[in-house]
Scaffold this active site. Sequence first.
Site, mmCIF file in Angstrom:
data_model
loop_
_atom_site.group_PDB
_atom_site.id
_atom_site.type_symbol
_atom_site.label_atom_id
_atom_site.label_comp_id
_atom_site.label_asym_id
_atom_site.label_seq_id
_atom_site.Cartn_x
_atom_site.Cartn_y
_atom_site.Cartn_z
ATOM 1 N N HIS A 1 -2.878 6.087 4.590
ATOM 2 C CA HIS A 1 -1.537 6.652 4.483
ATOM 3 C C HIS A 1 -0.940 8.159 3.932
ATOM 4 C CE1 HIS A 1 -2.405 2.428 5.831
ATOM 5 N NE2 HIS A 1 -0.976 1.791 4.728
ATOM 6 N N CYS B 1 0.883 -1.469 0.023
ATOM 7 C CA CYS B 1 0.091 -0.204 -0.046
ATOM 8 C C CYS B 1 1.366 1.526 -0.181
ATOM 9 C CB CYS B 1 -0.785 0.222 0.941
ATOM 10 S SG CYS B 1 -0.236 -1.028 2.949
HETATM 11 N N1 NAP Z 1 -5.017 -3.506 4.276
HETATM 12 C C1 NAP Z 1 -4.026 -2.747 3.362
HETATM 13 O O1 NAP Z 1 -3.975 -1.892 2.792
HETATM 14 C C2 NAP Z 1 -3.253 -3.650 2.121
HETATM 15 C C3 NAP Z 1 -2.844 -3.333 1.613
HETATM 16 C C4 NAP Z 1 -2.293 -3.559 0.783
HETATM 17 C C5 NAP Z 1 -1.922 -5.542 0.713
HETATM 18 N N2 NAP Z 1 -2.915 -6.497 1.535
HETATM 19 C C6 NAP Z 1 -2.377 -7.446 1.708
HETATM 20 O O2 NAP Z 1 -4.341 -7.710 1.782
HETATM 21 C C7 NAP Z 1 -5.117 -9.368 1.769
HETATM 22 C C8 NAP Z 1 -5.512 -8.785 3.182
HETATM 23 O O3 NAP Z 1 -5.720 -7.874 4.044
HETATM 24 P P1 NAP Z 1 -6.568 -7.513 4.696
HETATM 25 O O4 NAP Z 1 -6.562 -6.433 5.327
HETATM 26 O O5 NAP Z 1 -8.057 -7.426 4.032
HETATM 27 O O6 NAP Z 1 -6.993 -8.055 5.883
HETATM 28 P P2 NAP Z 1 -8.256 -8.569 6.928
HETATM 29 O O7 NAP Z 1 -9.270 -7.575 7.398
HETATM 30 O O8 NAP Z 1 -7.881 -9.047 7.909
HETATM 31 O O9 NAP Z 1 -8.986 -10.135 5.815
HETATM 32 C C9 NAP Z 1 -8.298 -11.759 5.592
HETATM 33 C C10 NAP Z 1 -9.171 -11.560 4.759
HETATM 34 O O10 NAP Z 1 -8.691 -12.977 4.658
HETATM 35 C C11 NAP Z 1 -9.457 -13.955 4.371
HETATM 36 N N3 NAP Z 1 -8.574 -15.622 5.140
HETATM 37 C C12 NAP Z 1 -7.367 -15.940 5.580
HETATM 38 N N4 NAP Z 1 -7.159 -16.837 6.049
HETATM 39 C C13 NAP Z 1 -8.298 -17.804 4.958
HETATM 40 C C14 NAP Z 1 -7.641 -18.964 4.362
HETATM 41 N N5 NAP Z 1 -7.068 -19.454 5.146
HETATM 42 N N6 NAP Z 1 -8.652 -19.812 3.589
HETATM 43 C C15 NAP Z 1 -9.452 -18.393 3.173
HETATM 44 N N7 NAP Z 1 -9.558 -17.207 3.270
HETATM 45 C C16 NAP Z 1 -8.768 -16.185 4.449
HETATM 46 C C17 NAP Z 1 -10.784 -14.306 6.089
HETATM 47 O O11 NAP Z 1 -10.995 -14.211 5.854
HETATM 48 P P3 NAP Z 1 -12.696 -15.024 7.067
HETATM 49 O O12 NAP Z 1 -13.235 -14.101 7.796
HETATM 50 O O13 NAP Z 1 -12.952 -16.198 6.882
HETATM 51 O O14 NAP Z 1 -11.242 -15.299 7.830
HETATM 52 C C18 NAP Z 1 -10.599 -12.542 5.040
HETATM 53 O O15 NAP Z 1 -11.622 -12.236 4.462
HETATM 54 C C19 NAP Z 1 -3.290 -9.140 2.667
HETATM 55 O O16 NAP Z 1 -1.981 -9.628 2.310
HETATM 56 C C20 NAP Z 1 -2.516 -8.031 3.238
HETATM 57 O O17 NAP Z 1 -1.226 -7.839 3.421
HETATM 58 C C21 NAP Z 1 -3.467 -5.459 2.835
#
Ligand code: NAP
Length: 340
Positions: free
Chosen positions: A243, A130
């Site tokens: 950010h 990000c």
């Molecule tokens: N937030 C940011 O600003 C940002 C920016 C760039 C990249 N990212 C990346 O994007 C990804 C997600 O981030 P987020 O902020 O959305 O995280 P989050 O809010 O914690 O959500 C995680 C998601 O992944 C699912 N998940 C986790 N483990 C799983 C598994 N074993 N099988 C299937 N689904 C699974 C969760 O499902 P459940 O609800 O079923 O647990 C939920 O839908 C990460 O790799 C992060 O590094 C985030």
Amino acid sequence: MGYRIAVVGATGNVGREMLNILAEREFPVDEIVALASRRSLGTEVSFGDKTLTTKDLDAFDFTGWDMALFAIGSDATKKYAPIAAKAGCVVIDNSSLYRYEPDIPLIVPECNPDAVEGYSKRNIIANPNCSTAQMVVALKPLHDRAKIKRVVVSTYQSVSGGGKDAMDELWLQTKGMYVPGQEVEANKFTKQIAFNVIPHIDKFMEDGSTKEEWKMVVETKKIVDPSIKVTATCVRVPVFVGHSESINIEFEEFLDEDEARDILREAPGILVVDKREDGGYTTPVECVGDFATFISRIRQDSTIENGLNLWCVSDNLRKGAALNAVQIAELLGRRCLKKG
Ligand SMILES: NC(=O)c1ccc[n+]([C@@H]2O[C@H](COP(=O)([O-])OP(=O)(O)OC[C@H]3O[C@@H](n4cnc5c(N)ncnc54)[C@H](OP(=O)(O)O)[C@@H]3O)[C@@H](O)[C@H]2O)c1
């Protein structure tokens, strides 16, 4: 004819934004499926004015699906992305797992759209970190004009970058400050995040930098130009979404601040808000829900020969993750898959 799209991690911060943005931008969707872990089976998520019921990723067959937008973290991505890619579904991944692999394109559509052609080598495209995404949107048009030598960046990163649990920790810890007996210890963060700032995101590297800082260095080189030197300090701040970055840029050639402002005004994905008066700049709360990367405080750095300073703010769940992924999907569709 449109696309069959899977959103993987649809219950998370980024996955929900992906669904919102696909609907907002009227992406040509024939069919869409929301996937997450078995824990969320049956959870309802919004897609425009429709409601989707989340399905179990582990039981899903990607055969016949065109693209899968992944936002589930590196460990789960390692297991499921190759399955989707092998089934012929192009994965656009938000985790850091594939970003640094030479045969996987790492794309910010405003900067290196031509890299999309490389998707077919592995059927996977990576989305950047990000903090990198918003920075390179600002750097690229300036680099094209005056060639950047070195960048010094300090970030002020919101807690949503750490996922939904991190947002809950800031919320509950802040409330707990005022309610005796409801104090919340640091768990997702290494120190108290409420009313504090933490100069540490992701794990420490051998040289004393953090992985988040390393990502900004390596990803800028891969997306914009390997010759650009970047040094970063990444800091978590008690902001929910958005950010901010203080960016100092040293160029090969002189670039006047007024010309830089004009270049940025014309550049794709950027909105310049730069008045030298009270409130004449953008702060994170104002960028939430927006597509743009906002640039303010553009000014000469008189301590070096060819230097500029600027302030860069963007919605990390949008340009930093979901929007960029949807833009990649649009680019892939337009240039390569050609449906819709
Ligand atoms: N937030 C940011 O600003 C940002 C920016 C760039 C990249 N990212 C990346 O994007 C990804 C997600 O981030 P987020 O902020 O959305 O995280 P989050 O809010 O914690 O959500 C995680 C998601 O992944 C699912 N998940 C986790 N483990 C799983 C598994 N074993 N099988 C299937 N689904 C699974 C969760 O499902 P459940 O609800 O079923 O647990 C939920 O839908 C990460 O790799 C992060 O590094 C985030």
